[in-house]
Design an enzyme around this catalytic site. Sequence first.
Site, mmCIF file in Angstrom:
data_model
loop_
_atom_site.group_PDB
_atom_site.id
_atom_site.type_symbol
_atom_site.label_atom_id
_atom_site.label_comp_id
_atom_site.label_asym_id
_atom_site.label_seq_id
_atom_site.Cartn_x
_atom_site.Cartn_y
_atom_site.Cartn_z
ATOM 1 N N LYS A 36 69.356 26.622 -91.836
ATOM 2 C CA LYS A 36 67.887 26.456 -91.853
ATOM 3 C C LYS A 36 67.200 27.761 -91.433
ATOM 4 O O LYS A 36 66.068 28.033 -91.842
ATOM 5 C CB LYS A 36 67.448 25.264 -91.004
ATOM 6 C CG LYS A 36 67.641 25.391 -89.494
ATOM 7 C CD LYS A 36 66.508 26.058 -88.774
ATOM 8 C CE LYS A 36 66.822 26.344 -87.333
ATOM 9 N NZ LYS A 36 65.822 27.136 -86.647
ATOM 10 N N ASP A 73 65.333 19.923 -88.699
ATOM 11 C CA ASP A 73 65.218 21.290 -88.171
ATOM 12 C C ASP A 73 64.638 22.236 -89.228
ATOM 13 O O ASP A 73 63.856 23.143 -88.936
ATOM 14 C CB ASP A 73 66.600 21.772 -87.725
ATOM 15 C CG ASP A 73 66.524 22.872 -86.686
ATOM 16 O OD1 ASP A 73 65.398 23.255 -86.317
ATOM 17 O OD2 ASP A 73 67.587 23.346 -86.251
ATOM 18 N N SER A 98 58.123 29.377 -85.192
ATOM 19 C CA SER A 98 59.498 29.761 -85.548
ATOM 20 C C SER A 98 59.619 31.264 -85.753
ATOM 21 O O SER A 98 58.899 31.868 -86.552
ATOM 22 C CB SER A 98 59.935 29.029 -86.826
ATOM 23 O OG SER A 98 61.001 29.736 -87.437
ATOM 24 N N LYS A 147 72.148 28.761 -82.678
ATOM 25 C CA LYS A 147 72.171 28.379 -84.097
ATOM 26 C C LYS A 147 72.500 29.600 -84.939
ATOM 27 O O LYS A 147 71.622 30.191 -85.555
ATOM 28 C CB LYS A 147 70.821 27.799 -84.486
ATOM 29 C CG LYS A 147 70.492 26.485 -83.779
ATOM 30 C CD LYS A 147 69.101 26.000 -84.105
ATOM 31 C CE LYS A 147 68.843 24.637 -83.484
ATOM 32 N NZ LYS A 147 67.444 24.219 -83.621
HETATM 33 N N1 LIG Z 1 63.662 29.370 -79.068
HETATM 34 C C1 LIG Z 1 63.822 28.233 -79.740
HETATM 35 O O1 LIG Z 1 62.858 27.550 -80.125
HETATM 36 C C2 LIG Z 1 65.191 27.748 -80.024
HETATM 37 C C3 LIG Z 1 66.282 28.584 -79.977
HETATM 38 N N2 LIG Z 1 67.513 28.085 -80.281
HETATM 39 C C4 LIG Z 1 68.666 28.956 -80.313
HETATM 40 O O2 LIG Z 1 68.943 29.419 -78.998
HETATM 41 C C5 LIG Z 1 69.600 30.683 -79.067
HETATM 42 C C6 LIG Z 1 68.914 31.643 -78.140
HETATM 43 O O3 LIG Z 1 67.600 31.813 -78.620
HETATM 44 P P1 LIG Z 1 66.366 32.153 -77.688
HETATM 45 O O4 LIG Z 1 66.669 31.931 -76.257
HETATM 46 O O5 LIG Z 1 65.205 31.450 -78.247
HETATM 47 O O6 LIG Z 1 66.251 33.692 -77.996
HETATM 48 P P2 LIG Z 1 65.294 34.755 -77.297
HETATM 49 O O7 LIG Z 1 65.324 35.953 -78.147
HETATM 50 O O8 LIG Z 1 63.981 34.112 -77.002
HETATM 51 O O9 LIG Z 1 65.973 35.014 -75.915
HETATM 52 C C7 LIG Z 1 67.262 35.471 -75.862
HETATM 53 C C8 LIG Z 1 67.548 35.772 -74.406
HETATM 54 O O10 LIG Z 1 68.914 36.093 -74.315
HETATM 55 C C9 LIG Z 1 69.038 37.289 -73.578
HETATM 56 N N3 LIG Z 1 70.216 37.990 -74.035
HETATM 57 C C10 LIG Z 1 70.450 38.554 -75.223
HETATM 58 N N4 LIG Z 1 71.672 39.126 -75.233
HETATM 59 C C11 LIG Z 1 72.211 38.901 -74.018
HETATM 60 C C12 LIG Z 1 73.421 39.255 -73.402
HETATM 61 N N5 LIG Z 1 74.358 39.932 -74.042
HETATM 62 N N6 LIG Z 1 73.613 38.865 -72.150
HETATM 63 C C13 LIG Z 1 72.684 38.178 -71.509
HETATM 64 N N7 LIG Z 1 71.512 37.809 -72.016
HETATM 65 C C14 LIG Z 1 71.279 38.175 -73.259
HETATM 66 C C15 LIG Z 1 67.773 38.065 -73.846
HETATM 67 O O11 LIG Z 1 67.512 38.959 -72.782
HETATM 68 C C16 LIG Z 1 66.751 36.947 -73.899
HETATM 69 O O12 LIG Z 1 66.273 36.641 -72.614
HETATM 70 C C17 LIG Z 1 69.542 31.120 -80.534
HETATM 71 O O13 LIG Z 1 70.771 30.861 -81.144
HETATM 72 C C18 LIG Z 1 68.482 30.211 -81.142
HETATM 73 O O14 LIG Z 1 68.720 29.957 -82.514
HETATM 74 C C19 LIG Z 1 67.719 26.776 -80.563
HETATM 75 C C20 LIG Z 1 66.667 25.907 -80.590
HETATM 76 C C21 LIG Z 1 65.330 26.326 -80.355
HETATM 77 O O1 LIG Z 2 65.737 26.404 -83.944
HETATM 78 C C1 LIG Z 2 64.549 26.348 -83.750
HETATM 79 C C2 LIG Z 2 63.777 25.106 -83.877
HETATM 80 O O2 LIG Z 2 64.605 23.991 -83.926
HETATM 81 C C3 LIG Z 2 63.803 27.576 -83.436
HETATM 82 O O3 LIG Z 2 63.600 28.246 -84.598
HETATM 83 P P1 LIG Z 2 63.432 29.832 -84.551
HETATM 84 O O4 LIG Z 2 64.706 30.380 -83.960
HETATM 85 O O5 LIG Z 2 63.212 30.220 -85.975
HETATM 86 O O6 LIG Z 2 62.238 30.106 -83.676
#
Ligand SMILES: NC(=O)C1=CN([C@@H]2O[C@H](COP(=O)(O)OP(=O)(O)OC[C@H]3O[C@@H](n4cnc5c(N)ncnc54)[C@H](O)[C@@H]3O)[C@@H](O)[C@H]2O)C=CC1
Ligand SMILES: O=C(CO)COP(=O)(O)O
Length: 417
Positions: free
Chosen positions: A275, A328, A338, A190
């Site tokens: 958002k 969201d 979040s 996102k």
């Molecule tokens: N965590 C959540 O609740 C939600 C997250 N998202 C979206 O998912 C996407 C990822 O977020 P999260 O996984 O939650 O973030 P996070 O910060 O929890 O994890 C990111 C992961 O990606 C890895 N990473 C970062 N750069 C990298 C690279 N160059 N190569 C390989 N691995 C790499 C990191 O080591 C880490 O394990 C974001 O765009 C976020 O907005 C969407 C819905 C929900």
């Molecule tokens: O996208 C999300 C919930 O839908 C997660 O939100 P945050 O990346 O702010 O934790």
Amino acid sequence: MADYQDLLVERLRVDGRDEDGGSRLLAHGAGGRAEDGPDGWEPVERRTEIVDVAGAEPVRVDVVETARGPLLVLDRRRPDAPALDLADGTEVEGLALRAPSRVLADAGAEVAMWGRRLEVVAAVAGGRGNPAYLPGVALPDAVTATTDPRRALEGADVVVLALPSQSLRGVLGGVADAVPAGAPLVSLAKGLESGSRLRMSEVVAEASGAARERVAVVSGPNLAREIAERQPTATVVAAHAPDVAAEVAAACATPVFRPYTHHDVLGVELGGVVKNVVGLAVGMAEGLGYGDNAKASIITRGLAQTSRLAVALGAEAATLAGLAGMGDLVATCASPLSRNHQTGVQLGRGLDVGAAARVVRQTAEGVRSAPSVLALARSAGVEMPIVEQVVDVVEGRVHAREAARLLLARDLKHEAG
Ligand SMILES: NC(=O)C1=CN([C@@H]2O[C@H](COP(=O)(O)OP(=O)(O)OC[C@H]3O[C@@H](n4cnc5c(N)ncnc54)[C@H](O)[C@@H]3O)[C@@H](O)[C@H]2O)C=CC1
Ligand SMILES: O=C(CO)COP(=O)(O)O
């Protein structure tokens, strides 16, 4: 019919005769996508069940079942026909009931996860879950993990990209040649790419070389921890190709995870991007000690400004009133889970972005996306005062308290203006 059961159109083909003389059937995989070609045909199970009836003789029921579920209608052009009696090779369309138990098994199929951090991958592969990110959550046995992206991609029917927005292009571009031909590519990210200001579906298409019709996005009120805990959740699967959206939705639906399909990829993605910025603002208000009136006002005005931008760029206003917009936004702004919200709280307390990131320790996409959203808004001639103030705080030009004062001091105007 219960809200969590779906009727799917099945492409069926007559393929010879059973021992009892009835038509033997094949079903086309994934609900009958034309582009699967002639090899996508799979056998249809046929069996007789005896159903006990209180006070009467047991009843024999001929059950015909595809991988999606039992067929309620064999030929929807002749729904009253008791059985199929057609020539070999004839194709008809039936209707299958996709029941929750079947969906759970489908969604729990094999998941090969790639990660770059050895300790995370070793824990998942060793059946110890993912204690670094999801402590206390047991992962299904069907989830395996590897540090080799090519192994994870081998034979994948669907490729899901769950990476921070600024990393997605580099990671996918490096393994584009290993993405199985025809597999839908699904973005969960996102954010907007800094510099290009592209949405993630656009980055995925560019980095993989896939047609945009093969790309889907999943977005909505989807806090990862709650989903991992199997808390009831709804989401949106958006794609330019309706069959791709339907395929991805079918692959991830479970009795507690309910995807809706959508065609407005632009609106769904922008909802998820903006958002995060509004979530930062709400967090700042909380960090400043403001109450629920302030937070509700930011959420509502934030949604109005998001819709304005989305519509100016070609999205549909109704999309922003749905799960990927309002849904969201509410989840992010209300939940302590979040990261954007939490980052905003730290900024409101006076920390700078670097210090806030060290407290939160996970990706808060709004920080990197806010300047891109503002640039997009300016190029489209759309005013986004909340985003402007968030950018100034994130870039260290004003304190959150001053940003709030500036927002309140704007000229009075009509709410719908
Ligand atoms: N965590 C959540 O609740 C939600 C997250 N998202 C979206 O998912 C996407 C990822 O977020 P999260 O996984 O939650 O973030 P996070 O910060 O929890 O994890 C990111 C992961 O990606 C890895 N990473 C970062 N750069 C990298 C690279 N160059 N190569 C390989 N691995 C790499 C990191 O080591 C880490 O394990 C974001 O765009 C976020 O907005 C969407 C819905 C929900
Ligand atoms: O996208 C999300 C919930 O839908 C997660 O939100 P945050 O990346 O702010 O934790």
